[in-house]
Scaffold this motif. Structure first.
Motif, PDB file in Angstrom:
ATOM      1  N   GLN A 111       8.212   7.214  -6.923  1.00  0.00           N
ATOM      2  CA  GLN A 111       6.913   7.489  -6.676  1.00  0.00           C
ATOM      3  C   GLN A 111       6.014   6.432  -6.543  1.00  0.00           C
ATOM      4  O   GLN A 111       5.190   6.216  -5.862  1.00  0.00           O
ATOM      5  CB  GLN A 111       6.502   8.769  -7.605  1.00  0.00           C
ATOM      6  N   SER A 112       6.160   5.309  -7.316  1.00  0.00           N
ATOM      7  CA  SER A 112       5.203   4.283  -7.590  1.00  0.00           C
ATOM      8  C   SER A 112       5.667   3.186  -6.138  1.00  0.00           C
ATOM      9  O   SER A 112       4.788   2.723  -5.557  1.00  0.00           O
ATOM     10  CB  SER A 112       5.554   3.371  -8.762  1.00  0.00           C
ATOM     11  N   TYR A 117       3.944   1.769  -0.643  1.00  0.00           N
ATOM     12  CA  TYR A 117       4.253   1.752   0.844  1.00  0.00           C
ATOM     13  C   TYR A 117       2.891   2.501   1.479  1.00  0.00           C
ATOM     14  O   TYR A 117       2.558   1.837   2.541  1.00  0.00           O
ATOM     15  CB  TYR A 117       5.481   2.490   0.977  1.00  0.00           C
ATOM     16  N   SER A 118       2.495   3.497   0.948  1.00  0.00           N
ATOM     17  CA  SER A 118       1.466   4.199   1.367  1.00  0.00           C
ATOM     18  C   SER A 118       0.089   3.384   1.571  1.00  0.00           C
ATOM     19  O   SER A 118      -0.559   3.586   2.806  1.00  0.00           O
ATOM     20  CB  SER A 118       1.336   5.507   0.657  1.00  0.00           C
ATOM     21  N   GLU A 119      -0.302   2.778   0.709  1.00  0.00           N
ATOM     22  CA  GLU A 119      -1.362   2.112   0.607  1.00  0.00           C
ATOM     23  C   GLU A 119      -1.148   0.908   1.514  1.00  0.00           C
ATOM     24  O   GLU A 119      -2.080   0.581   2.249  1.00  0.00           O
ATOM     25  CB  GLU A 119      -1.598   1.446  -0.940  1.00  0.00           C
ATOM     26  N   LEU A 154      -2.466  -1.593   7.067  1.00  0.00           N
ATOM     27  CA  LEU A 154      -1.810  -1.974   8.127  1.00  0.00           C
ATOM     28  C   LEU A 154      -2.550  -1.287   9.560  1.00  0.00           C
ATOM     29  O   LEU A 154      -2.772  -1.903  10.371  1.00  0.00           O
ATOM     30  CB  LEU A 154      -0.306  -2.027   8.336  1.00  0.00           C
ATOM     31  N   LEU A 155      -2.640   0.242   9.241  1.00  0.00           N
ATOM     32  CA  LEU A 155      -3.220   0.930  10.299  1.00  0.00           C
ATOM     33  C   LEU A 155      -4.650   0.473  10.486  1.00  0.00           C
ATOM     34  O   LEU A 155      -5.328   0.561  11.761  1.00  0.00           O
ATOM     35  CB  LEU A 155      -2.974   2.452   9.856  1.00  0.00           C
TER      36      LEU A 155
END
Length: 192
Positions: A128-129, A134-136, A141-142
């Motif tokens: 989860q961490s 990765y999401s952050e 990046l986006l």
């Protein structure tokens, strides 16, 4: 969700989608209004009884969705508060919440003397961490890619015109041809 303006539901699909959005946020009243507004219920012989049972199920599922979505933000929540939010009898709320606890869907316990659900804080797992990290990073990046695309699109016309001029100049000099170092001749037989 991608629409700029969403008007009231017009057909059965719109009613179901609006009900699902309301259910996702735990708003059982809006969900029930959208579901019961569908005209097909009038075709049933005992439609009022069916609607009543359906509303009870909507309330129960809305309670579950609410606890899934917002349970992490509570230290504890009283049975009385859940009763007022979902207009369900206490034994029904107790049953739904207990099933969620038994199935491992809700990390909490009942405090019987105060009739509250006490939430347990669980540290996120390694997976989860990592997923959060990765999401952050993907979000960053986006955001940076979107900014660079805007800059690239503004200079696109200028750079493509410059590239075209360079190609014309090189072809006039024979610059695009391969030259063999052995004989000094290009593929087309021209001398250096």
């Amino acid at each position: 969700d991608n629409q700029n303006f969403s008007g009231p539901p017009e057909n059965m699909r719109d009613h179901v989608m609006a009900a699902a959005k309301a259910l996702r946020s735990g708003d059982w009243k809006e969900c029930a209004n959208n579901v019961t507004a569908i005209r097909c219920w009038s075709l049933l012989t005992n439609s009022e009884n069916v609607k009543e049972k359906l509303i009870v199920r909507i309330k129960e599922e809305s309670l579950r969705t609410y606890l899934f979505s917002y349970g992490a933000f509570y230290d504890s929540i009283s049975l009385e508060q859940l009763e007022s939010l979902f207009e369900l009898p206490p034994n029904s709320i107790h049953s739904v919440v207990s099933k969620m606890m038994i199935n491992g869907e809700l990390n909490a316990r009942w405090d019987q003397p105060t009739a509250t659900v006490v939430m347990h804080r669980a540290e996120p797992s390694r997976l989860q961490s990592l997923a959060q990290m990765y999401s952050e990073k993907m979000s960053i990046l986006l955001d940076s890619t979107a900014g660079s695309n805007d800059r690239d699109n503004r200079g696109l016309a200028v750079t493509s015109d410059a590239r075209d001029r360079n190609r014309v100049q090189r072809s006039d000099r024979g610059g695009d041809r391969f030259r063999s170092p052995a004989n000094g001749m290009g593929i087309m037989g021209r001398a250096k």
